[in-house]
Write a protein that holds these residues in place. Sequence first.
Motif, mmCIF file in Angstrom:
data_model
loop_
_atom_site.group_PDB
_atom_site.id
_atom_site.type_symbol
_atom_site.label_atom_id
_atom_site.label_comp_id
_atom_site.label_asym_id
_atom_site.label_seq_id
_atom_site.Cartn_x
_atom_site.Cartn_y
_atom_site.Cartn_z
ATOM 1 N N ASN A 60 -3.485 4.358 -48.705
ATOM 2 C CA ASN A 60 -3.165 4.396 -47.380
ATOM 3 C C ASN A 60 -3.911 3.451 -46.583
ATOM 4 O OD1 ASN A 60 -1.479 6.886 -47.565
ATOM 5 N ND2 ASN A 60 -3.753 7.634 -47.997
ATOM 6 N N VAL A 61 -3.066 2.453 -45.685
ATOM 7 C CA VAL A 61 -3.698 1.720 -44.532
ATOM 8 C C VAL A 61 -4.458 2.665 -43.703
ATOM 9 C CG1 VAL A 61 -3.322 -0.133 -43.136
ATOM 10 C CG2 VAL A 61 -1.883 -0.120 -45.201
ATOM 11 N N ALA A 62 -5.805 2.160 -43.340
ATOM 12 C CA ALA A 62 -6.427 2.805 -42.290
ATOM 13 C C ALA A 62 -7.085 1.905 -41.565
ATOM 14 C CB ALA A 62 -7.758 3.647 -43.175
ATOM 15 N N ARG A 63 -7.166 2.229 -40.195
ATOM 16 C CA ARG A 63 -8.150 1.344 -39.013
ATOM 17 C C ARG A 63 -9.468 1.615 -39.230
ATOM 18 N NH1 ARG A 63 -4.621 2.373 -34.109
ATOM 19 N NH2 ARG A 63 -4.286 4.226 -34.957
ATOM 20 N N LEU A 121 9.573 5.156 -39.633
ATOM 21 C CA LEU A 121 9.435 3.755 -39.161
ATOM 22 C C LEU A 121 8.209 3.771 -38.138
ATOM 23 C CD1 LEU A 121 12.719 2.073 -38.478
ATOM 24 C CD2 LEU A 121 11.309 1.480 -40.422
ATOM 25 N N TYR A 122 7.936 5.020 -37.586
ATOM 26 C CA TYR A 122 6.612 4.931 -36.404
ATOM 27 C C TYR A 122 5.448 5.383 -37.391
ATOM 28 C CZ TYR A 122 6.856 10.090 -37.418
ATOM 29 O OH TYR A 122 7.031 11.358 -38.137
ATOM 30 N N HIS A 123 5.441 5.475 -38.609
ATOM 31 C CA HIS A 123 4.370 5.989 -39.350
ATOM 32 C C HIS A 123 3.243 4.809 -39.488
ATOM 33 C CE1 HIS A 123 1.686 8.470 -41.926
ATOM 34 N NE2 HIS A 123 2.781 9.466 -41.798
ATOM 35 N N ALA A 124 3.661 3.573 -39.361
ATOM 36 C CA ALA A 124 2.746 2.329 -39.532
ATOM 37 C C ALA A 124 1.654 2.429 -38.500
ATOM 38 C CB ALA A 124 3.682 1.319 -39.682
ATOM 39 N N SER A 125 1.853 3.159 -37.488
ATOM 40 C CA SER A 125 0.954 3.347 -36.322
ATOM 41 C C SER A 125 -0.123 4.122 -36.470
ATOM 42 C CB SER A 125 1.780 2.976 -35.117
ATOM 43 O OG SER A 125 2.388 4.392 -34.928
#
Length: 471
Positions: A60-63, A121-125
Amino acid sequence: MRPQYPHFEPYNLSPLDHHLPPMHLTFFLTFKPEHPAQALSTLESGLNKLLLSLPFLTGNVARVSKPRGVRQLHPAIPALLDEYPMLRVKHHDQTYIPSNRSSDCETTKISYDEAFIAIPLYHASNELSPAFRLQANVLEDGIILCATMHHTVMDGKGLANVLQALSLCCQNAYIEEPLVPLTTSAEQQFGRNQILEAGLAANPSPSIQTEDSSTSDKTSVPPIPEVPVTRRLVICDDKLAQLRDMCASLGDESIKLSRNDICAALMWLCVIRAREIASPGSADANRKSTIMTVSDTRGVMRPTLPDTYMGNAYTALCTDSPLHHEAYFNASPNSLANQTRGLVNGLRNTDIASVAQLATAIRQDRIALNDEYIRNDLANVLSKPDWQPTFLEQCDYGQSSLRKFGLYDMDFGSALGKISDFDIPDGRLSRIAWDLPARYANAPWELRIGLEPKVMEGLRMDPLFQWVEVK
């Protein structure tokens, strides 16, 4: 029961990964197997075999907060795997595969909605967002496999590498012996380290335009307040070759133009004119027009990155051209159609000269891309206090080519077979086009492009575009 995937240590995404906006892209791969149930079983077994070799695909991509905007890839967590499994199967009764020639009106609504894609599509944010997922959509006459990737994790070439590796795993899905993978996690980590070290060893260069740099010589373009529509357009390869030869006769013989250059320049010109028709005054002669193209740095960096590197290794090139030539103006459909003086093989001399000018500018920027440029570009990213990317809104048009990726040559084994169609029906991005993979050598060029409805109408009416279009 959910499979147990190998663990991997979290890692920072590379500076090149941070060029891309945090968004998911979904690619539609169509198969026509004789026995769908067997095909799905093969796909599931092949994917599990792939994830044993490349567990980062489950992540998972995390900030993270310091420095701001930096993203990491974290190991999969059970909750997200339960909500968004690596492979989801969905059956669509009384739904059929649309014709690949149905560009004006899709016979079946197969698009970017939650019925067909694995991740909203919103999940990337979100704070955590899956790096890669598959959804197999079972239709009455085939399977549309939707592969969704987080664009900060891989580029188009990276996805092609993942699909190539998946095809090998599907061919050997039921063989117990370990499969020699296309690449390994260690090799991927080596590539990321190589990119980071190249940036650390260089100095930021103010001459390189980054995403958040200003363009003081450009005035704002009046917006066209309409939701983009997306179409698949088909261009004749022979016509592009003819136009390339005509352009070559006008320019510097030392600069060898490719059909890729010609295609991008032609579309750039036609989109500019179509925007002028839709919104008069947008092609202001006092400003420059900018096209964004992308180039693969894998073979340009020194030492080179392996061709099997799956992270982002493309860099954006922004090419400017002044809007001073008459071909940009008098852009109404009637004026373009009535300007018949000086025709060469059915084309106006002004069109040939304009395409030659734009294609040469694109080619010169591609030639200038070298190891020093890439290193300075990476250093610019590393020196920024905030790595958060901004999309290249100053570009009038953007084109990315997947034409040479060889997807139609990939064999997913006897149960699934080869891909019968590939598409990216993404209607979110306006004035962006993808050259879709070639079906065979010298095949017509298939482009998937998103434009505002009035601009799309103007493009389809442009005599230059009509000359190259395959009806």
